[in-house]
Design a protein around this motif. Structure first.
Motif, PDB file in Angstrom:
ATOM      1  N   VAL A  63       0.847  -1.200   0.000  1.00 28.05           N
ATOM      2  CA  VAL A  63       0.000   0.000   0.000  1.00 28.05           C
ATOM      3  C   VAL A  63       0.880   1.245   0.000  1.00 28.05           C
ATOM      4  O   VAL A  63       1.780   1.352   0.799  1.00 28.05           O
ATOM      5  CB  VAL A  63      -0.909   0.024   1.235  1.00 28.05           C
ATOM      6  N   THR A  88      -4.804   2.989  10.022  1.00 28.58           N
ATOM      7  CA  THR A  88      -6.014   2.899   9.208  1.00 28.58           C
ATOM      8  C   THR A  88      -6.502   1.463   9.002  1.00 28.58           C
ATOM      9  O   THR A  88      -7.488   1.241   8.315  1.00 28.58           O
ATOM     10  CB  THR A  88      -5.792   3.541   7.826  1.00 28.58           C
ATOM     11  N   VAL A 107      -5.015  -1.164   7.532  1.00 24.92           N
ATOM     12  CA  VAL A 107      -4.536  -1.962   6.401  1.00 24.92           C
ATOM     13  C   VAL A 107      -3.691  -3.131   6.930  1.00 24.92           C
ATOM     14  O   VAL A 107      -3.809  -4.256   6.454  1.00 24.92           O
ATOM     15  CB  VAL A 107      -3.711  -1.091   5.429  1.00 24.92           C
ATOM     16  N   PRO A 124     -10.387  -1.786   7.961  1.00 17.87           N
ATOM     17  CA  PRO A 124     -10.252  -0.403   7.497  1.00 17.87           C
ATOM     18  C   PRO A 124     -11.574   0.345   7.363  1.00 17.87           C
ATOM     19  O   PRO A 124     -11.660   1.511   7.724  1.00 17.87           O
ATOM     20  CB  PRO A 124      -9.597  -0.555   6.128  1.00 17.87           C
ATOM     21  N   TYR A 125     -12.628  -0.335   6.846  1.00 20.88           N
ATOM     22  CA  TYR A 125     -13.860   0.419   6.621  1.00 20.88           C
ATOM     23  C   TYR A 125     -14.499   0.853   7.940  1.00 20.88           C
ATOM     24  O   TYR A 125     -15.117   1.915   8.018  1.00 20.88           O
ATOM     25  CB  TYR A 125     -14.847  -0.382   5.754  1.00 20.88           C
ATOM     26  N   CYS A 129     -12.553   3.847   9.120  1.00 24.22           N
ATOM     27  CA  CYS A 129     -12.973   5.008   8.338  1.00 24.22           C
ATOM     28  C   CYS A 129     -14.282   5.571   8.882  1.00 24.22           C
ATOM     29  O   CYS A 129     -14.439   6.767   9.036  1.00 24.22           O
ATOM     30  CB  CYS A 129     -13.132   4.621   6.873  1.00 24.22           C
ATOM     31  N   LYS A 130     -15.214   4.672   9.188  1.00 29.08           N
ATOM     32  CA  LYS A 130     -16.517   5.133   9.682  1.00 29.08           C
ATOM     33  C   LYS A 130     -16.385   5.815  11.037  1.00 29.08           C
ATOM     34  O   LYS A 130     -17.201   6.648  11.392  1.00 29.08           O
ATOM     35  CB  LYS A 130     -17.486   3.954   9.770  1.00 29.08           C
ATOM     36  N   ARG A 190      -7.732   8.899   4.870  1.00 27.88           N
ATOM     37  CA  ARG A 190      -6.341   9.064   4.471  1.00 27.88           C
ATOM     38  C   ARG A 190      -6.177   9.221   2.968  1.00 27.88           C
ATOM     39  O   ARG A 190      -7.082   8.921   2.191  1.00 27.88           O
ATOM     40  CB  ARG A 190      -5.515   7.867   4.925  1.00 27.88           C
ATOM     41  N   HIS A 210     -20.653   7.213   0.316  1.00 24.02           N
ATOM     42  CA  HIS A 210     -21.560   6.066   0.383  1.00 24.02           C
ATOM     43  C   HIS A 210     -21.862   5.613   1.809  1.00 24.02           C
ATOM     44  O   HIS A 210     -22.930   5.092   2.092  1.00 24.02           O
ATOM     45  CB  HIS A 210     -20.997   4.889  -0.409  1.00 24.02           C
ATOM     46  N   LYS A 211     -20.921   5.848   2.733  1.00 26.28           N
ATOM     47  CA  LYS A 211     -21.147   5.307   4.086  1.00 26.28           C
ATOM     48  C   LYS A 211     -22.358   5.942   4.771  1.00 26.28           C
ATOM     49  O   LYS A 211     -22.896   5.374   5.698  1.00 26.28           O
ATOM     50  CB  LYS A 211     -19.892   5.426   4.936  1.00 26.28           C
ATOM     51  N   ALA A 217     -11.009  11.976   0.481  1.00 23.83           N
ATOM     52  CA  ALA A 217     -10.821  11.609   1.890  1.00 23.83           C
ATOM     53  C   ALA A 217     -11.701  12.476   2.780  1.00 23.83           C
ATOM     54  O   ALA A 217     -12.351  11.981   3.706  1.00 23.83           O
ATOM     55  CB  ALA A 217      -9.360  11.750   2.273  1.00 23.83           C
ATOM     56  N   THR A 252     -15.472  11.666   3.419  1.00 23.92           N
ATOM     57  CA  THR A 252     -15.914  10.674   4.403  1.00 23.92           C
ATOM     58  C   THR A 252     -16.174  11.346   5.760  1.00 23.92           C
ATOM     59  O   THR A 252     -16.420  10.660   6.735  1.00 23.92           O
ATOM     60  CB  THR A 252     -14.884   9.545   4.585  1.00 23.92           C
ATOM     61  N   SER A 271     -25.891   4.469  -5.393  1.00 24.35           N
ATOM     62  CA  SER A 271     -24.726   4.556  -4.503  1.00 24.35           C
ATOM     63  C   SER A 271     -24.177   3.156  -4.212  1.00 24.35           C
ATOM     64  O   SER A 271     -22.966   2.968  -4.086  1.00 24.35           O
ATOM     65  CB  SER A 271     -25.126   5.251  -3.209  1.00 24.35           C
ATOM     66  N   GLU A 274     -11.987   0.180   0.536  1.00 22.83           N
ATOM     67  CA  GLU A 274     -12.115  -0.206   1.943  1.00 22.83           C
ATOM     68  C   GLU A 274     -11.792   0.993   2.850  1.00 22.83           C
ATOM     69  O   GLU A 274     -12.458   1.231   3.849  1.00 22.83           O
ATOM     70  CB  GLU A 274     -11.161  -1.377   2.230  1.00 22.83           C
ATOM     71  N   LEU A 275     -10.784   1.757   2.467  1.00 28.26           N
ATOM     72  CA  LEU A 275     -10.372   2.899   3.291  1.00 28.26           C
ATOM     73  C   LEU A 275     -11.313   4.092   3.146  1.00 28.26           C
ATOM     74  O   LEU A 275     -11.216   5.052   3.886  1.00 28.26           O
ATOM     75  CB  LEU A 275      -8.935   3.299   2.942  1.00 28.26           C
ATOM     76  N   MET A 276     -12.217   4.033   2.167  1.00 31.68           N
ATOM     77  CA  MET A 276     -13.233   5.077   2.056  1.00 31.68           C
ATOM     78  C   MET A 276     -14.508   4.652   2.788  1.00 31.68           C
ATOM     79  O   MET A 276     -15.588   5.196   2.554  1.00 31.68           O
ATOM     80  CB  MET A 276     -13.555   5.373   0.582  1.00 31.68           C
ATOM     81  N   GLY A 277     -14.394   3.633   3.605  1.00 36.12           N
ATOM     82  CA  GLY A 277     -15.517   3.240   4.442  1.00 36.12           C
ATOM     83  C   GLY A 277     -16.435   2.215   3.816  1.00 36.12           C
ATOM     84  O   GLY A 277     -17.549   2.007   4.288  1.00 36.12           O
ATOM     85  N   ILE A 278     -15.972   1.553   2.755  1.00 35.69           N
ATOM     86  CA  ILE A 278     -16.836   0.579   2.105  1.00 35.69           C
ATOM     87  C   ILE A 278     -16.430  -0.837   2.512  1.00 35.69           C
ATOM     88  O   ILE A 278     -15.265  -1.220   2.377  1.00 35.69           O
ATOM     89  CB  ILE A 278     -16.796   0.772   0.578  1.00 35.69           C
ATOM     90  N   ASN A 279     -17.399  -1.569   3.027  1.00 32.43           N
ATOM     91  CA  ASN A 279     -17.154  -2.944   3.437  1.00 32.43           C
ATOM     92  C   ASN A 279     -17.080  -3.797   2.173  1.00 32.43           C
ATOM     93  O   ASN A 279     -18.077  -4.299   1.678  1.00 32.43           O
ATOM     94  CB  ASN A 279     -18.286  -3.403   4.352  1.00 32.43           C
TER      95      ASN A 279
END
Lengths: 293, 254, 318
Positions: free
Chosen positions: A293, B50, B52, B72-73, B76-77, B82, B104-105, B165, B168, C180, C196-201
């Motif tokens: 990453v 985060t 990962v 990670p998700y 983020c929530k 990042r 989307h969250k 970023a 979110t 969405s 995933e890091l944008m909050g998506i499972n």
């Protein structure tokens, strides 16, 4: 116990055949990251070349084996040049579809010319002898199949480990761009890989013809898939892995047929595949690598 | 209470220790820099925060909750967003869609609503689009909303990543070398932008950067990482004159 | 993803409904007046079934970016489930269809959860393996006829059923993609880690797409079984999965209209090649290779054919 040993002996020659086919899969995957679905069909073509060499030209089985290997080496190189090379820069899935196309093409060209019927290897090619060693029954057929496969694998190991060509093959499979900078001809190396892989498949085709006694244009599909499973089992792209995987598959299959239901024989192959993929997707000999990453 | 507090974080890959006994804290609305020579483990720290990577040991308290090892998700929530050292946009999608995905969250309609195209769906889509445009406007990207992300020039891709970023709605924004590959003018503009984002959204920002002028100019506090360990921590002035730091950079101008 | 949905576009909706009703009525008229003979009808059914299969697989392969090679397995689950419900348990067709979708979706879930952790080629192989296992298991269940399969299935799939099922498949998947949730699914294809890091499972969305794709493959299976009188495990082997994959790739990964067009094209091509039965497969393989070499991104790439495109062609005044 004796019966178990007998099953192992029976599994050895089938396993050796799978190992030979799996080697080609693994070598090609290692070098261009393509699941060459046509590989099983190259094996089938090899079986036919061997068959016609014996029946029409009347040569002995060793010459037939060599003829099949030579023919398929050329065929493999031609397929790579015509069908796969133009797709080297496009998506993996396009290459995969092309491989499936080539597979169908080989199968149905053979069906067209030679009908889908079974052909029987003439009995006089191989006068069957059974040897009884320590209570085990071992046929000269088994010995021939197993022996030839082992000799071919030793030669392959020698080529890969000891020759310049082998070194080039390993270099290209690790890093194509770096290999170019080191003065290695990638095109030539890929061609050689296809030639060797296809020759091994052809040998496996002749041996499978001897083993099962019959050949037909669609015979490549199932052993092809199983050999592929063997390659994944050992860790795709890893040569010793393909050998071990092949033997494991062969033994497992004879065990299941011997002790369980032969109807589930094919399901077992795929069951093994899924188990290995879920537990250790990189295969028995593979290393796990995560994405950076 | 600080916004995030990291205690004794530890991570090794095989036999190689990447992060060792890492302690760190960041206050609400603080701008903190994390610097260190190449291979010091900065990005690994970000990846651990985060989600990962999963830490071998240690705790990461965010708003008083231990988030170490969560996916990670989820992290983020909880409010950490990042950017990436080598840009990771959704390349084939439009600029607008890139930001919409980050929204989307909080999607305001259900899956069935989307399939049946309920009025709620249309209202929700309108809301998402307006919000996404708002973020794009801040970064001067609203006139490029229909362009494919990978067709943007480099600097704009960097900005789009920050916009995404931010979308979110984080309380902590982590920027991994945001000025990498930018010229001095662009770097200067970016610095101002980062400062203004913090004011506007009342965020904490954690920044990895190689560009010393950026770090020294904008950060309130700096951590220096070397061989996976913190070797110095404090105000920019203090870091500038720290012997260990100068040694770590081995003659590099600090 | 060019369509930006801000509000209800009733003109477009009316236009679409009119076009679909027109197609439906026209073909219904052709069937009842004998203008379309049984040969035409068989091809029409294959076409609809292929569209369902291709569009549902394109959700998994094209939009979620998860290479699945086991789609025929889900079709088989749907086909067998529906026939067990109707022929063997004497339930109405609609119940058979619902159960088919449900069971195929369940199979998708059971297979998807463990395998979707895998990536790329490994996932392809695992799904291929599961597809084959479904076939071998069916082969070994005597209740559903073993290797010989089930014969003499009542033909319940009529044109209205086929039409409704096809439209339903396309509408549900297109609506899903253009929302969405669809964007979340596409982001998995684009960059799983960033997503995933944008909050998506991402796991959830991969499984979701897989299950929905499997359900519609099940629907296609139910339609297939009740049209062609006979089902047997051999029909649903991995070659069938390849066929579906070919349609998706040929149409262009990430294009629903591409999948539909390719499904129609492949059905017509197969029908046209019937005349040369002996070289049919050779030609099919040959065409496949040539298309892949000269247009590896497929017919449509990831673009969609929309009413807007037609509008442009016909000189729409707006």
């Amino acid at each position: 116990m004796l019966e178990f040993m007998q099953q192992i002996v029976n599994g050895l020659s089938l396993g050796a055949i799978y190992a030979l086919i799996a080697l080609g899969y693994t070598m090609v995957y290692g070098i261009i990251k393509l699941i060459n679905f046509a590989h099983g069909d190259i094996m089938m073509v090899g079986a036919f070349v061997g068959f016609f060499s014996v029946t029409m030209l009347g040569v002995n089985i060793f010459v037939a084996l060599l003829a099949a290997m030579a023919f398929c080496a050329l065929l493999g190189v031609a397929i790579e040049k015509v069908a796969y090379k133009p797709l080297r820069q496009s998506t993996r899935i396009a290459a995969l579809i092309t491989a499936i196309g080539v597979s169908l093409f080989l199968e149905y060209v053979m069906v067209y010319f030679f009908t889908p019927n079974q052909r029987v290897f003439p009995a006089e090619t191989f006068s069957l002898h059974n040897y009884h060693i320590a209570g085990l029954v071992i046929s000269n057929k088994d010995m021939f199949v197993f022996g030839s496969a082992i000799i071919l694998m030793i030669i392959l190991q020698y080529i890969i480990k000891r020759t310049r060509t082998g070194k080039a093959m390993r270099a290209v499979s690790i890093d194509q761009e770096a290999a170019v900078l080191m003065g290695i001809s990638v095109d030539k190396t890929i061609s050689i890989t296809f030639a060797i892989g296809s020759a091994l498949a052809a040998a496996a085709g002749v041996l499978i013809g001897i083993y099962y006694n019959t050949i037909n244009p669609l015979m490549g599909i199932i052993p092809g898939l199983k050999a592929f499973v063997a390659a994944v089992l050992g860790g795709i792209g890893i040569i010793p892995g393909a050998m071990v995987g092949g033997f494991v598959m062969g033994m497992l299959e004879t065990m299941v047929s011997g002790y369980g239901s032969s109807l589930y024989r094919d399901a077992v192959a795929f069951g093994v595949l899924i188990l290995i993929l879920l537990i250790k997707p990189s295969g028995l000999f593979g290393k796990n690598t995560g994405e950076k990453v | 209470m600080s916004l995030m507090e990291i205690k004794n974080l530890h991570k090794s890959f095989g036999g190689l220790t990447a992060v060792l006994n890492f302690n760190f804290d960041i206050e609400k609305e603080e701008l903190v820099g994390l610097i260190g020579p190449n291979g010091a483990g900065k990005t690994t720290v970000f990846n651990l925060i985060t989600g990962v990577y999963k830490p071998d040991e240690g705790r990461i308290f965010f708003n008083g909750q231990d988030i170490a090892g969560l996916p990670p998700y989820t992290i983020c929530k909880k409010g950490i967003a990042r950017t990436f050292q080598n840009i990771r946009l959704f390349n084939d999608l439009t600029v607008l869609d890139n930001v919409k995905i980050a929204l989307h969250k909080d999607v305001p309609y259900s899956l069935m609503g989307a399939i049946c195209r309920t009025p709620r769906f249309f209202r929700g889509e309108k809301k998402i689009e307006d919000k996404a445009l708002e973020y794009l406007k801040i970064f001067n990207l609203d006139n490029k909303k229909d362009e494919i992300a990978s067709n943007l020039p480099y600097g704009e891709q960097r900005r789009l990543e920050i916009a995404r970023a931010l979308a979110t709605s984080p309380s902590l924004l982590i920027l991994d070398e945001p000025a990498a590959g930018m010229n001095p003018q662009e770097t200067h503009d970016l610095m101002n932008l980062i400062a203004s984002i913090r004011e506007r959204f009342k965020l904490s920002i954690l920044l990895i950067e190689h560009d010393m002028s950026l770090v020294m100019g904008v950060c309130e506090r700096i951590y220096v990482l070397d061989y996976g360990q913190i070797i110095a921590e404090g105000l920019p002035e203090k870091i500038r004159n720290d012997k260990k730091v100068i040694e770590a950079y081995l003659g590099e101008e600090v | 993803m060019q369509t930006i949905i801000k509000n209800w576009n009733w003109r477009k909706f009316v236009f679409e409904v009119l076009v679909l009703t027109g197609i439906f009525m026209l073909i219904q008229y052709g069937i009842s007046n004998g203008l379309l003979n049984s040969y035409h009808q068989i091809n029409l059914s294959s076409m609809c079934i292929n569209i369902m299969l291709a569009v549902s697989l394109s959700l998994i392969n094209g939009f979620t970016g998860q290479l699945s090679l086991g789609h025929a397995g889900f079709m088989a689950v749907g086909a067998y489930t529906s026939v067990v419900m109707t022929n063997m348990l004497g339930q109405p067709f609609i119940l058979g269809i619902l159960m088919a979708c449900l069971m195929a979706g369940l199979a998708g879930f059971i297979i998807g959860v463990p395998t979707l952790r895998l990536k790329g080629d490994y996932l392809a192989i695992a799904t291929l393996g599961f597809g084959e296992i479904i076939r071998v298991v069916l082969q070994n269940i005597d209740y559903v006829g073993g290797p010989a399969g089930i014969l003499g299935i009542t033909q319940l799939t009529t044109w209205p059923w086929l039409f409704a099922a096809t439209v339903l498949t396309v509408v549900v998947i297109v609506n899903l993609i253009n929302s969405s949730y669809g964007r979340a699914i596409i982001s998995v294809r684009e960059d799983e880690i960033a997503s995933e890091l944008m909050g998506i499972n991402t796991t959830y969305y991969k499984v979701l797409a897989f299950v929905i794709g499997a359900m519609f493959a099940g629907l296609a299976g139910a339609m297939y079984a009740h049209y062609f009188y006979i089902i047997k495990p051999g029909t649903f082997n991995f070659m069938k999965s390849f066929d579906i994959l070919v349609m998706v790739v040929l149409g262009g990964l990430g294009s629903t209209t591409g999948a539909v067009i390719a499904a129609i094209f492949i059905t017509l091509l197969t029908a046209a090649l019937q005349k040369w039965a002996a070289i049919r497969m050779i030609l099919y393989a040959f065409i496949l290779i040539v298309i892949m070499i000269y247009r590896p991104q497929g017919l449509m790439g990831n673009k969609e054919l929309t009413t807007k495109t037609f509008g442009r062609v016909w000189g729409d005044k707006k």
